[in-house]
Write a protein that holds these residues in place. Structure first.
Motif, PDB file in Angstrom:
ATOM      1  N   GLY A 119      57.472  79.792  24.967  1.00 30.93           N
ATOM      2  CA  GLY A 119      57.974  79.817  26.341  1.00 30.93           C
ATOM      3  C   GLY A 119      58.656  78.548  26.788  1.00 30.93           C
ATOM      4  N   GLN A 120      59.139  77.738  25.833  1.00 32.81           N
ATOM      5  CA  GLN A 120      59.840  76.505  26.195  1.00 32.81           C
ATOM      6  C   GLN A 120      59.071  75.707  27.251  1.00 32.81           C
ATOM      7  OE1 GLN A 120      63.689  77.888  27.475  1.00 32.81           O
ATOM      8  NE2 GLN A 120      64.169  78.827  25.517  1.00 32.81           N
ATOM      9  N   PRO A 121      57.856  75.282  26.940  1.00 29.31           N
ATOM     10  CA  PRO A 121      57.055  74.545  27.924  1.00 29.31           C
ATOM     11  C   PRO A 121      57.760  73.274  28.379  1.00 29.31           C
ATOM     12  CG  PRO A 121      55.751  75.108  25.978  1.00 29.31           C
ATOM     13  CD  PRO A 121      57.171  75.419  25.650  1.00 29.31           C
ATOM     14  N   GLU A 122      57.656  73.003  29.649  1.00 35.67           N
ATOM     15  CA  GLU A 122      58.225  71.785  30.219  1.00 35.67           C
ATOM     16  C   GLU A 122      57.143  71.025  30.966  1.00 35.67           C
ATOM     17  OE1 GLU A 122      61.604  72.668  32.606  1.00 35.67           O
ATOM     18  OE2 GLU A 122      62.845  73.332  30.910  1.00 35.67           O
ATOM     19  N   SER A 123      57.236  69.714  30.902  1.00 37.20           N
ATOM     20  CA  SER A 123      56.226  68.843  31.489  1.00 37.20           C
ATOM     21  C   SER A 123      56.893  67.919  32.498  1.00 37.20           C
ATOM     22  CB  SER A 123      55.561  68.028  30.368  1.00 37.20           C
ATOM     23  OG  SER A 123      54.631  67.107  30.878  1.00 37.20           O
ATOM     24  N   ARG A 124      56.313  67.812  33.685  1.00 34.77           N
ATOM     25  CA  ARG A 124      56.872  66.910  34.694  1.00 34.77           C
ATOM     26  C   ARG A 124      55.772  66.501  35.673  1.00 34.77           C
ATOM     27  NH1 ARG A 124      58.477  72.045  35.639  1.00 34.77           N
ATOM     28  NH2 ARG A 124      58.253  72.963  37.703  1.00 34.77           N
ATOM     29  N   HIS A 125      56.052  65.445  36.421  1.00 42.69           N
ATOM     30  CA  HIS A 125      55.108  64.950  37.419  1.00 42.69           C
ATOM     31  C   HIS A 125      55.593  65.316  38.816  1.00 42.69           C
ATOM     32  CE1 HIS A 125      53.251  61.637  34.641  1.00 42.69           C
ATOM     33  NE2 HIS A 125      53.125  62.865  34.171  1.00 42.69           N
ATOM     34  N   VAL A 126      54.653  65.669  39.670  1.00 42.36           N
ATOM     35  CA  VAL A 126      54.945  66.047  41.044  1.00 42.36           C
ATOM     36  C   VAL A 126      54.065  65.208  41.965  1.00 42.36           C
ATOM     37  CG1 VAL A 126      54.868  67.911  42.741  1.00 42.36           C
ATOM     38  CG2 VAL A 126      55.552  68.409  40.391  1.00 42.36           C
ATOM     39  N   THR A 127      54.653  64.670  43.016  1.00 45.40           N
ATOM     40  CA  THR A 127      53.898  63.898  44.007  1.00 45.40           C
ATOM     41  C   THR A 127      53.744  64.725  45.281  1.00 45.40           C
ATOM     42  OG1 THR A 127      54.697  61.790  43.131  1.00 45.40           O
ATOM     43  CG2 THR A 127      53.805  61.778  45.361  1.00 45.40           C
ATOM     44  N   VAL A 128      52.517  64.800  45.763  1.00 42.62           N
ATOM     45  CA  VAL A 128      52.202  65.590  46.953  1.00 42.62           C
ATOM     46  C   VAL A 128      51.534  64.680  47.982  1.00 42.62           C
ATOM     47  CG1 VAL A 128      50.860  67.523  47.852  1.00 42.62           C
ATOM     48  CG2 VAL A 128      51.933  67.703  45.601  1.00 42.62           C
ATOM     49  N   GLN A 129      51.921  64.845  49.227  1.00 42.35           N
ATOM     50  CA  GLN A 129      51.304  64.071  50.313  1.00 42.35           C
ATOM     51  C   GLN A 129      50.732  65.013  51.354  1.00 42.35           C
ATOM     52  OE1 GLN A 129      53.044  60.243  51.687  1.00 42.35           O
ATOM     53  NE2 GLN A 129      53.198  61.233  53.684  1.00 42.35           N
ATOM     54  N   LEU A 130      49.497  64.762  51.755  1.00 42.43           N
ATOM     55  CA  LEU A 130      48.788  65.609  52.701  1.00 42.43           C
ATOM     56  C   LEU A 130      48.424  64.788  53.931  1.00 42.43           C
ATOM     57  CD1 LEU A 130      47.610  68.540  52.834  1.00 42.43           C
ATOM     58  CD2 LEU A 130      45.450  67.569  52.041  1.00 42.43           C
ATOM     59  N   HIS A 131      48.733  65.301  55.112  1.00 45.41           N
ATOM     60  CA  HIS A 131      48.422  64.599  56.356  1.00 45.41           C
ATOM     61  C   HIS A 131      47.012  64.994  56.813  1.00 45.41           C
ATOM     62  CE1 HIS A 131      49.089  62.535  60.118  1.00 45.41           C
ATOM     63  NE2 HIS A 131      48.723  63.611  60.793  1.00 45.41           N
ATOM     64  N   LEU A 132      46.125  63.998  56.884  1.00 47.82           N
ATOM     65  CA  LEU A 132      44.735  64.258  57.285  1.00 47.82           C
ATOM     66  C   LEU A 132      44.429  63.794  58.707  1.00 47.82           C
ATOM     67  CD1 LEU A 132      42.711  63.424  54.035  1.00 47.82           C
ATOM     68  CD2 LEU A 132      43.632  65.611  54.804  1.00 47.82           C
ATOM     69  N   GLY A 133      45.325  63.012  59.294  1.00 46.32           N
ATOM     70  CA  GLY A 133      45.162  62.624  60.697  1.00 46.32           C
ATOM     71  C   GLY A 133      43.878  61.881  61.015  1.00 46.32           C
ATOM     72  N   GLY A 134      43.471  60.966  60.144  1.00 41.09           N
ATOM     73  CA  GLY A 134      42.280  60.159  60.406  1.00 41.09           C
ATOM     74  C   GLY A 134      40.977  60.811  60.021  1.00 41.09           C
ATOM     75  N   HIS A 135      41.016  61.945  59.358  1.00 38.02           N
ATOM     76  CA  HIS A 135      39.791  62.594  58.896  1.00 38.02           C
ATOM     77  C   HIS A 135      39.475  62.163  57.469  1.00 38.02           C
ATOM     78  CE1 HIS A 135      41.034  65.300  62.213  1.00 38.02           C
ATOM     79  NE2 HIS A 135      39.718  65.447  62.387  1.00 38.02           N
ATOM     80  N   ALA A 136      38.251  62.415  57.051  1.00 32.01           N
ATOM     81  CA  ALA A 136      37.821  62.058  55.701  1.00 32.01           C
ATOM     82  C   ALA A 136      38.286  63.124  54.710  1.00 32.01           C
ATOM     83  CB  ALA A 136      36.306  61.916  55.647  1.00 32.01           C
ATOM     84  N   ALA A 137      38.738  62.684  53.553  1.00 32.74           N
ATOM     85  CA  ALA A 137      39.128  63.613  52.498  1.00 32.74           C
ATOM     86  C   ALA A 137      37.877  64.298  51.949  1.00 32.74           C
ATOM     87  CB  ALA A 137      39.856  62.870  51.393  1.00 32.74           C
ATOM     88  N   ASP A 138      38.004  65.581  51.677  1.00 30.59           N
ATOM     89  CA  ASP A 138      36.869  66.328  51.139  1.00 30.59           C
ATOM     90  C   ASP A 138      37.359  67.265  50.037  1.00 30.59           C
ATOM     91  OD1 ASP A 138      38.220  68.267  52.547  1.00 30.59           O
ATOM     92  OD2 ASP A 138      36.670  68.544  54.076  1.00 30.59           O
ATOM     93  N   ASP A 139      36.460  68.142  49.583  1.00 31.66           N
ATOM     94  CA  ASP A 139      36.821  69.071  48.510  1.00 31.66           C
ATOM     95  C   ASP A 139      38.009  69.946  48.900  1.00 31.66           C
ATOM     96  OD1 ASP A 139      34.656  68.004  47.281  1.00 31.66           O
ATOM     97  OD2 ASP A 139      33.382  69.779  47.422  1.00 31.66           O
ATOM     98  N   THR A 140      38.022  70.391  50.152  1.00 33.64           N
ATOM     99  CA  THR A 140      39.117  71.244  50.605  1.00 33.64           C
ATOM    100  C   THR A 140      40.443  70.506  50.555  1.00 33.64           C
ATOM    101  OG1 THR A 140      37.610  72.460  52.059  1.00 33.64           O
ATOM    102  CG2 THR A 140      39.964  72.632  52.528  1.00 33.64           C
ATOM    103  N   SER A 141      40.435  69.238  50.887  1.00 34.84           N
ATOM    104  CA  SER A 141      41.667  68.437  50.837  1.00 34.84           C
ATOM    105  C   SER A 141      42.223  68.389  49.421  1.00 34.84           C
ATOM    106  CB  SER A 141      41.385  67.016  51.328  1.00 34.84           C
ATOM    107  OG  SER A 141      40.794  67.018  52.610  1.00 34.84           O
ATOM    108  N   LEU A 142      41.339  68.201  48.450  1.00 42.09           N
ATOM    109  CA  LEU A 142      41.793  68.096  47.074  1.00 42.09           C
ATOM    110  C   LEU A 142      42.308  69.430  46.560  1.00 42.09           C
ATOM    111  CD1 LEU A 142      39.111  65.723  45.523  1.00 42.09           C
ATOM    112  CD2 LEU A 142      41.137  65.212  46.883  1.00 42.09           C
ATOM    113  N   ARG A 143      41.660  70.514  47.001  1.00 42.93           N
ATOM    114  CA  ARG A 143      42.160  71.833  46.611  1.00 42.93           C
ATOM    115  C   ARG A 143      43.550  72.081  47.199  1.00 42.93           C
ATOM    116  NH1 ARG A 143      36.690  73.410  47.928  1.00 42.93           N
ATOM    117  NH2 ARG A 143      35.496  73.783  46.021  1.00 42.93           N
ATOM    118  N   ARG A 144      43.749  71.651  48.447  1.00 44.51           N
ATOM    119  CA  ARG A 144      45.052  71.819  49.079  1.00 44.51           C
ATOM    120  C   ARG A 144      46.118  71.001  48.358  1.00 44.51           C
ATOM    121  NH1 ARG A 144      44.337  70.222  55.130  1.00 44.51           N
ATOM    122  NH2 ARG A 144      46.620  70.568  55.124  1.00 44.51           N
TER     123      ARG A 144
END
Length: 440
Positions: free
Chosen positions: A112-137
């Protein structure tokens, strides 16, 4: 659409908090895993390993089944009936020896012609603590951003996190921040090829539990912890493909696949000496080398000529065989070097190379790789889980052993990632396989 199992399997290489997990060789496996099955679909052989995690946390191989591969070219299905027969034979052999029946398998991905690349994602938490749900998102958003028309995401592995711009965070849970960013490594493949593979396995009454990039699996089976941390390149030399994986900072950083392998060496010998493919393979195995020695000119090898009577046997010096093998392997390692240079990995690729796969066992391959790649090279041999026979403990079995290791570690943990009662939708490959099974 992008999850790989109808049970909601999450990304390979993420623990139940969404963080990267350590390969199993760093410690014991998870208990209570039940029966595990790994299926290595290669261009020259099909291998099925069945195992389980014992009560003391160690992996035991219950059986090994293998069969000559037919209907597979460069890791892709090219003849459904022939491929089905080969896979059924390998699985049936393993099932008989283990006295169990396999329904789900962890399969390798080299098609399947595998391709590899890096993706950067930013999540706005608005001063809240990161939790399991944040990482899943974060992971879900990374997969969504990596989506490309006609391709399916196979791996989405979090490599590192940044909290309010401060990078190098391994575990951001509990940290209060405005923004949480993550860098993910994504591997995808063409949908059409995956459909054919899913169709073939459905005809074999098998479900795809997950797919794992072949060099990733080879690395899980062959690398030591320090190599993964300091930087190392795994080169898995299969029959139809040569795949590579770069590990650094304990994580899989890059993968690639070249459509060239040991079968191409065999075909070169058959053409160059006008002999049968079967005899060319035998000559490669028994007399093949990349190193020329003075005695080669005096050592004559019998070569039955293709299409001639049985008594039509030619005699060729072993130096001629070496002269056919070496250029093809030089080309292979030059392509590996070019792919690594194109990826721009630099220091991340490390100064070490580990060779796995059946084609890596030819005499002189290690020295040739060191010369062309300008790196320290060693041959990778998978550690021997309990019950693994000596015949399956060499470099040619690194991928199936690594698939079983993945099933016993990352795969088992990945099942827990989706919240209870909120299983993610099944992946395209799993949906196709299920649809086909219902109609066959």
């Amino acid at each position: 659409m992008n999850e790989m199992s109808r049970r909601g399997l999450a990304d390979a290489g993420a623990d139940q908090r969404g963080l990267p997990v350590a390969p199993a060789s760093r410690g014991r496996f998870r208990r209570g895993s039940g029966t595990l099955a790994a299926l290595d679909i290669g261009s020259t052989k099909i291998t099925c390993l069945i195992g389980r995690v014992e009560s003391d946390g160690h992996l035991r191989v219950l059986s090994v089944g293998h069969h000559r591969s037919r209907g597979i070219r460069a890791g892709s299905v090219v003849d459904l009936e022939l491929a089905e027969a080969s896979i059924r034979a390998a699985v049936a052999q393993a099932e008989e020896l283990a006295d169990t029946q396999v329904r789900e398998v962890v399969a390798n991905l080299s098609c399947g012609q595998p391709e590899s690349r890096h993706v950067t994602v930013q999540l706005h938490l608005g001063g809240h603590a990161a939790d399991d749900t944040s990482l899943r998102r974060i992971v879900a958003e990374g997969r969504a951003r990596a989506y490309a028309e006609g391709r399916e995401v196979i791996h989405a592995i979090p490599l590192s996190y940044a909290v309010d711009g401060t990078g190098g965070v391994k575990d951001p849970r509990g940290m209060v921040c405005e923004t949480l960013a993550a860098r993910l490594h994504v591997v995808d493949a063409t949908v059409g090829t995956l459909r054919n593979l899913a169709s073939c396995l459905a005809r074999c009454d098998l479900d795809i539990e997950a797919m794992v990039a072949a060099p990733f699996a080879a690395g899980l089976a062959s690398l030591v912890e320090d190599e993964r941390e300091l930087g190392v390149t795994v080169v898995d030399m299969g029959g139809g493909t040569t795949s590579l994986a770069v590990f650094a900072d304990g994580q899989l950083q890059h993968t690639d696949v070249l459509p060239i392998g040991g079968q191409h060496v065999t075909n070169d010998i058959a053409r160059g000496l006008s002999t049968t493919i079967a005899h060319a393979e035998r000559m490669k195995t028994l007399h093949g080398s990349t190193q020329a020695v003075p005695e080669d000119d005096r050592e004559l090898l019998p070569v039955p000529l293709v299409g001639e009577d049985d008594h039509a046997i030619a005699k060729v010096p072993r130096s001629m065989l070496v002269g056919i093998i070496r250029p093809r392997l030089e080309e292979t390692f030059e392509l590996v070097r070019a792919r690594l240079d194109d990826a721009g990995l630099g220091r991340a690729a490390g100064r070490r190379v580990v060779l796995t796969g059946g084609a890596s066992q030819l005499i002189g391959v290690r020295d040739l790789a060191a010369q062309i790649l300008d790196k320290q090279v060693r041959n990778g041999r998978p550690p021997s889980p309990r019950g693994l026979p000596d015949s399956a403990s060499g470099p040619a079995f690194a991928v199936p052993v690594g698939l079983l290791v993945w099933a016993a570690t990352e795969g088992q943990i990945a099942r827990d990632l989706a919240p209870a009662g909120h299983a993610a939708p099944p992946g395209l490959v799993a949906r196709i396989a299920t649809w086909l099974r219902e109609r066959l």
